[in-house]
Design an enzyme around this catalytic site. Sequence first.
Site, PDB file in Angstrom:
ATOM      1  N   CYS A 239      39.134  56.885  10.466  1.00  0.00           N
ATOM      2  CA  CYS A 239      39.217  55.646  11.441  1.00  0.00           C
ATOM      3  C   CYS A 239      40.628  54.859  10.977  1.00  0.00           C
ATOM      4  O   CYS A 239      41.022  53.992  11.762  1.00  0.00           O
ATOM      5  CB  CYS A 239      38.329  54.770  11.273  1.00  0.00           C
ATOM      6  SG  CYS A 239      36.569  55.569  11.787  1.00  0.00           S
TER       7      CYS A 239
ATOM      8  N   HIS B  66      40.057  47.702  13.564  1.00  0.00           N
ATOM      9  CA  HIS B  66      39.204  49.006  13.968  1.00  0.00           C
ATOM     10  C   HIS B  66      38.027  48.546  14.540  1.00  0.00           C
ATOM     11  O   HIS B  66      37.316  47.860  14.010  1.00  0.00           O
ATOM     12  CB  HIS B  66      39.334  49.965  12.713  1.00  0.00           C
ATOM     13  CG  HIS B  66      38.263  50.964  13.004  1.00  0.00           C
ATOM     14  ND1 HIS B  66      38.232  51.995  14.351  1.00  0.00           N
ATOM     15  CD2 HIS B  66      37.081  51.610  12.316  1.00  0.00           C
ATOM     16  CE1 HIS B  66      37.268  52.804  14.232  1.00  0.00           C
ATOM     17  NE2 HIS B  66      36.301  52.527  13.033  1.00  0.00           N
TER      18      HIS B  66
ATOM     19  N   ASN C 288      32.823  52.706  18.813  1.00  0.00           N
ATOM     20  CA  ASN C 288      33.736  53.254  17.741  1.00  0.00           C
ATOM     21  C   ASN C 288      34.562  54.419  18.163  1.00  0.00           C
ATOM     22  O   ASN C 288      33.577  55.400  18.267  1.00  0.00           O
ATOM     23  CB  ASN C 288      32.933  53.400  16.208  1.00  0.00           C
ATOM     24  CG  ASN C 288      33.831  53.778  15.500  1.00  0.00           C
ATOM     25  OD1 ASN C 288      34.988  54.060  15.492  1.00  0.00           O
ATOM     26  ND2 ASN C 288      33.402  53.635  14.061  1.00  0.00           N
TER      27      ASN C 288
END
Lengths: 74, 312
Positions: B118, B239, B269
Site C-alpha cells: 500500500c 492511503h 482499499n
Amino acid sequence: MQDQLISLIAEELSVDKATITLDSDIQKDLGADSLDAIQLIMSIENAFGITVPESEIDHLKRVGDLLQYIKDHQ
Amino acid sequence: MGLHKGHFRIISSGHYTPEHILSNRDLEKIVDTSDAWITSRTGIRERRIANGENTSDLALHAAQKALDKAAYDKSKIDLIIAATFTPELRSPGVAARVQAKLGLDKPGLLAFDVNAACTGFIFALNIAERLLKGGSYRSALVIGAEVISKVTDYRDRNTCVLFGDGAGALILEKDSKKEVFFNVSSRSDEDLILYVDQYINMNGPRVYQFASRVIESSIRELLQFGHFDMTGVHKIIPHQANMRIIESAAKALGVPLESFFVNIQKYGNTSAASIPIALDEMLEEETPLSGEKVLLVGFGAGLSYGACALTF
C-alpha cells in the site's frame, strides 16, 4: 492509577464506570471490538506516557492486564 | 536516507476504476456480514471489481486519462514506474505492459514495477524523483494499479469487505522550482502481520495500531524536516485503508477530519492505487493555490510507510 484507568476506559468505550472491574475483558465484557481495543491502548499510551509495542497488544485482554502493564512500564 | 528533499512538477493526473460495483448489500449475500457492520467498522460502502480486465488494463486507462487531460505528448515519457502487488504476469511487469500498450519504444525508456504494497505509490514517486533529478530522465509516468479481487478470499469476512480494484496515474516532469519532500522507510515485520500468498492475510488490530501511529509520526517528521506547518497544506491524502484509521490519525495530529481527502466509501482499499485515485479525484473537485502543499501518506505490508509533500 486504577481510578484514572477505569475512568479513561469508561470514556473511550462509552460504558458505565460501575460495570468495569479489573477482571473485565475489554472485548468480551465491555463491548469493544478489536479496533476499539487498540484505540483504547493508544489513549492509555498518551494518558500514562508509555509505549506499548505492537507485539504486546495481543496479551492485554483484561483491565487488570492493562493496569499491570502500566505499573511495570511507567 | 528516508527524509529527502527533491523536485518535480506535476503535469497531470488520471484514474480509472472498473464499472462493476460490489456493494455491502452484495457482500451480505456472500459472507456472514452486514452493511451496518462494514460501514461502522470501516467506512466502506462499495468497491469496484474488475470483470475481464487485468492490472495493466486498469493502469493503461488511468495513464491515458492523465495524458488526455493535459493533451500531453506521450513520446516525451522516458520513465514508467508502476506500483502494484497484483501484476497479471510475473514478468514482464505492469509498467512494461503499459509501455507496450501505449506504443512507446523510445531508446533509453525505462519501465519497471515497484512492489511495496500500500506504500508502493509513494516509493515509486520517490524513485521517480531521484531518477528525474540524478539521471537523464525528464518525464515520468508513475502509476498505482491493483486488481486485488484476484487475491481476495470471498469466504473470509474479515478481509473480503475491505478491498477493491482500481488504478491512478501521475505525469511528472523535472523542474527544479517545485519542491517535494519525502519521508519513506521500511520497518521489519518479524511476525508477518500483513502478507499475501494465495490470499490476503492480516492481523487487523496490529496493522491498525501501526497505521494509526505511522500516519501521525511520518507527517510530523515530514513537517519538521521541510520547515513548514499545516497552514500551507491544502489537504492530506491518506492511503484509504479504513475510515477509523483516518479518524484516529486526525485526532492524533490535532487537525479536523476535513483536512483529509476521503473516498474510501466508494472504492475500499485499493492498495497502491488508492493514493493516486484519491489525488486525481481531489484535483477534479478542487484546485490547490499556487505554492500550497498536498500531503500524501501511505502505509502497508513490509511494514512500509511513506509520506510525501507535493508543491502545487
